[in-house]
Each structure stands twice: as structure tokens, then as C-alpha cells.
Design an enzyme around this catalytic site. Structure first.
Site, PDB file in Angstrom:
ATOM      1  N   PRO A  74       0.847  -1.201   0.000  1.00 23.61           N
ATOM      2  CA  PRO A  74       0.000   0.000   0.000  1.00 23.61           C
ATOM      3  C   PRO A  74       0.879   1.247   0.000  1.00 23.61           C
ATOM      4  CG  PRO A  74       0.091  -0.956   2.196  1.00 23.61           C
ATOM      5  CD  PRO A  74       0.825  -1.903   1.290  1.00 23.61           C
ATOM      6  N   CYS A 191       2.292   2.927   9.169  1.00 32.77           N
ATOM      7  CA  CYS A 191       2.721   4.167   8.519  1.00 32.77           C
ATOM      8  C   CYS A 191       3.155   5.183   9.570  1.00 32.77           C
ATOM      9  CB  CYS A 191       1.602   4.750   7.667  1.00 32.77           C
ATOM     10  SG  CYS A 191       2.065   6.290   6.837  1.00 32.77           S
TER      11      CYS A 191
END
Length: 499
Positions: A74, A191
Site C-alpha cells: 500500500p 505508517c
């Protein structure tokens, strides 16, 4: 008897052969990976007891098993639809979409684009200047921004939706909206960028394991049951092996079917080499719980991924940066290996126009794929439309008509509908009200304007004070006794200055 990691490596290696035919076609055709061999069938005898199979979290009917897979990571800008389709074309087994925050998805509308057939999730932007409109747009209809786009045919059974969230109930509500269109829901817990961690999402969840476990448990309880797809999570390593072990043990007990570990800690940047000292431990914990384990971090291609799977005992691998530079990294050397960048760039440009990708995103990806020293690199930076891009890249003859139609739909180049800046439009509206005799409710100056014009305001106040002194001096000359000295008037806000 073959070990679990040898089986996963065998599946990944077998998949490389299956991609040879697919990469010759211009579109992606879904294919079924070669099934893993059954170790017991090859070695068991009538007298030897059959060893107990390792536990596995059941894969729901519409879900996918991450074992033996090489997948696209991603990525916020590099994971949009044309990038995913190109990765599938070159042999990626699964693709992750960019992280989408639950707040953005909740309240969005789902539509089928009548021109492309793509599924698009849209919502009205916070203001009209953040969305674009082509010449066909109905001025009476509100502008909408596409927050997520997918291909219901070429991505069928291969797209994993990554969710940014910090709340169990909100995570479930958002996942329910998109679950019918995807093959899995993955929670972003890795993240480290500010836009993610600022809301308690991404890597911030690694420091709140209770909240992360609650989110995963809520999703794993409802999404597989109601939509037939599995739930997974992507994490980063913690500073010590003991911390990572405690976290992983907690997560694999929530009912998830897959876990991806990025072999960097949250403070580490992509330029720093991945650290794999904890990887075998993470793979073992996942295997004991029956959860598929993918590795991420400095994976460069299919052949290297197969070697890493064997070395560290993981079930599969995820590619990020290498796929951003050249998505043909998913193709094994035996099937052709890395494609020349002009070939990959042309295919990407076609896909971007097919799905009406935003021009800014297309330019960004092209500048990642084109070498910085190539003469065309600077030309691409200057392009403002798809017509400009195909000319700069030398594909005007083959792709010129397609580029012009895409520009027309998106309102680019010669079809751009120029709108006046917001500030100018507000000023014109205020002037019109004053001309009509309705200037009572005058706008207060914005904070930005106050900051930009402090000197002008001070000079105006000084002139007003000077005029006041002149009036007082004139009164003195008439013979009046002045008992109060003429002092400067106190400073006032710009909004109350008498003009």
C-alpha cells in the site's frame, strides 16, 4: 518432509512460471496460482503416522490466502488504480490499495463510471476549488472528488483495501461500505507519516496495542461473517524483540488471517536498510497461530522474494519502492525480468488514461519510472495535460486521440475550464453588494490579510491622527483656549478604521 516455508517458496516459484503467458497480454487475466504440493502425500507410508497439520485461520469464501503470494504494498500516491493494474499485468499476485481513512469513506457515495466501468467512491470536497470539472459537467450539480477507484474485473479477487482508523466502531462502519468490492480488509498500523499518526492511526497504534487489538477483533468478528472476506494487519517492528513478540502474540489472537511486517521501526526512513533480525520470530508466532505472514522491506523482485521466503520462513513477500520504480519487478528472470523503462511507461500511460487518473498522480508516477538523467524527464515535469505527455514521450501517433479525449473528460489543456481564484470571487461579490446599496454587512478582513498589511494599516492610522491635529490647530488660531493637548488616537483594528 517439506517445511512450511519451503512450501510457500515452492508456490511463489511456481507462480512465476504461470505469469509468463499473462505478461504477454495487454490486459490482466485472473489466474489460479499453482496449488502447493501436499507434503504428506509425497513422503508418508502406510506404517508412518501422518503428522498433525499446523493450525490455520479459516479463509472465508470470498477471501484470499496470503501464503505463497508476492504482492504490491500500500502506497499513498503509488498505489492508485493504474499502478495496481500495471503490477498485476507484470505478475503481482495481490495488490494493496493506498491507505484510505475511515472518516473519508464514511459518507461517500458509490458509483459506476459510465465511460470506464470503474467503481468509484466519491464525496463532495470541503470547498469547490478542490475538485475539477470538464466541459460536460452540469453547473447545477455539485462537484465530487474521487477518493477511491477500483477495477471490478481486472482486480476481482486480488484487491486488498487498506484502512486507516483509530476506532473499532468507525473501522467496522467504513469496512462495511467497501467490503463487497474487495478481497480483504487490511488495517494500517505501520505508517509513520504525520498525516496518519496525528489521528492516532498508522504507527501510533503500535503504542496503543489495546486499541489496535480491539479494532482487529471488531473487524474479524463482523466482516468475514457478513461479507466472506478476511481481515489482516500491517505493522512495523518495535525497538526490541521482546516488545515485538508481545505485540504480535496479541494481534494474532484477534481472529485475523494475515499479518505483514515491515522490517523497519517507525522512526526509520526508506533509505535505511531493512533489519531482519526479528523476522524469524515473527514468522514463527504467526505460524503457531495459523496466521499467514508476509515480509516487507527492501524486497526488490520475485526471484529475491522466493529466496527470502526460504531463508526466513515467512509465507510471502510485499514489494514497495522497487515496484514504484518499475512494476515489472514482479516478473521472474525466467519470464523476462525487468522491462525497459520506456515499455513500462507506455503501458502505465495507457492504463492511466483508460481509468481517467488524475493528471498530477500520473505525472508523479512517470517521474518515478523515468530515469532522472533521461532528456524527457524535465519535459514530463512541464506537461499539464495528457496530450502534452504523449507528445513528450513520443506516443502522439498511437495515443494522441485517446489523450485528447481524456483531456476533454477531465477538463485539461485546451478543455480546461478556468475558474477565478476564490479570493477574487469573494471581492467581486462584495463589490456587487455595495453597488446595489447593500454594503452594511462588510466582511471582516481575514487573518491572512491582517498579517500581510500591518504597515499599510499603521500608515492610515497615522494620517488620521495628523488630520485630527490639524483640526485642533485651526481651532486654536480662532482664539480658543485648548486645555487638552492633541494626543495621537489609540490604534484600532483595521476593521473599525473610519474611511
Amino acid at each position: 518432509m517439506a517445511t512450511a516455508e519451503e512450501t510457500a517458496a515452492a508456490v511463489m516459484t511456481a507462480t512465476t512460471t504461470a505469469t509468463a503467458t499473462a505478461t504477454a497480454a495487454s490486459t490482466v487475466t485472473p489466474s489460479t496460482p499453482t496449488p502447493a504440493p501436499t507434503p504428506a502425500a509425497a513422503t508418508a507410508t502406510d506404517d508412518a503416522p501422518t503428522p498433525a497439520a499446523p493450525p490455520r485461520v479459516p479463509i472465508p469464501p470470498r477471501g484470499v490466502d496470503y501464503r505463497g503470494k508476492l504482492v504490491l504494498a500500500p502506497m499513498v500516491r503509488s498505489g492508485e488504480l493504474p499502478s495496481r493494474l500495471l503490477a498485476l499485468h507484470y505478475g503481482a499476485d495481490l495488490v494493496w490499495g493506498p491507505e484510505t481513512v475511515d472518516h473519508s469513506l464514511i459518507g461517500a457515495s458509490r458509483r459506476i463510471n459510465p465511460r470506464t466501468g470503474m467503481v468509484e467512491y466519491t464525496r463532495q470536497p470541503s470547498h469547490s476549488y478542490s475538485a475539477s470539472a470538464g466541459p460536460d459537467h452540469d453547473p447545477s450539480a455539485p462537484l465530487e472528488s474521487v477518493i477511491y477507484r477500483l477495477d471490478p474485473v481486472r482486480e476481482a479477487g486480488k484487491l486488498i483495501f487498506q484502512l486507516g482508523t483509530s476506532d473499532p466502531a468507525r473501522a467496522v462502519a467504513a469496512a462495511r461500505l467497501v467490503a463487497p468490492d474487495v478481497a480483504g480488509i487490511d488495517v494500517n498500523a505501520g505508517c509513520p507519516k504525520p498525516f496518519s499518526v496525528s489521528g492516532g492511526m498508522g504507527a501510533a497504534l503500535l503504542r496503543t496495542p489495546d486499541k489496535l487489538a480491539a479494532i482487529l477483533a471488531a473487524l474479524a468478528r463482523e466482516i468475514p461473517r457478513d461479507f466472506g472476506i478476511a481481515v489482516s494487519v500491517k505493522i512495523r517492528l518495535l525497538e526490541t524483540a521482546a516488545e515485538t513478540e508481545a505485540l504480535v502474540r496479541r494481534l494474532v489472537a484477534t481472529g485475523i488471517a494475515g499479518l505483514t511486517v515491515h522490517c523497519r521501526t517507525p522512526p526509520m526512513r526508506p533509505r535505511e536498510p531493512a533489519i531482519r533480525g526479528q523476522l524469524r520470530m515473527v514468522a514463527r508466532l504467526c505460524r503457531e497461530a495459523g496466521v499467514a505472514c508476509l515480509m516487507n522491506g527492501d524486497v526488490e523482485g520475485r526471484d529475491q522474494a522466493a529466496a527470502l521466503v526460504r531463508e526466513f520462513g515467512v509465507d510471502g513477500a510485499m514489494i514497495a519502492t522497487a515496484a514504484e520504480r518499475n512494476p515489472s519487478c514482479f516478473r521472474a528472470a525466467a519470464d523476462g525480468g525487468l522491462a525497459p523503462w520506456p515499455e513500462a511507461v507506455e503501458r502505465y500511460l495507457r492504463l492511466a488514461m483508460e481509468v481517467e487518473n488524475k493528471i498530477a498522480n500520473t505525472k508523479f508516477l512517470l517521474t518515478q519510472m523515468i530515469p532522472g538523467k533521461a532528456p524527457v524527464y524535465r519535459e514530463v515535469h512541464r506537461c499539464k495535460s495528457y496530450t502534452d505527455l504523449v507528445r513528450a514521450l513520443g506516443h502522439a501517433d498511437q495515443l494522441g486521440a485517446m489523450a485528447r479525449e481524456t483531456d476533454r473528460v477531465l477538463g485539461l489543456g485546451e478543455f480546461e475550464v478556468r475558474r477565478e481564484p476564490k479570493q477574487k470571487a469573494q471581492q467581486q461579490k462584495q463589490q456587487q453588494k455595495q453597488q446595489n446599496g447593500d454594503g452594511g454587512d462588510q466582511q471582516q478582513p481575514s487573518k491572512k490579510r491582517k498579517r500581510e498589511e500591518p504597515e499599510d494599516s499603521e500608515r492610515e492610522r497615522e494620517r488620521e491622527r495628523e488630520r485630527e491635529r490639524e483640526r485642533e490647530n485651526a481651532a486654536n488660531e480662532a482664539g480658543k483656549q485648548v486645555t487638552e493637548l492633541a494626543e495621537p488616537a489609540p490604534a484600532v483594528a483595521p476593521a473599525t478604521v473610519a474611511v
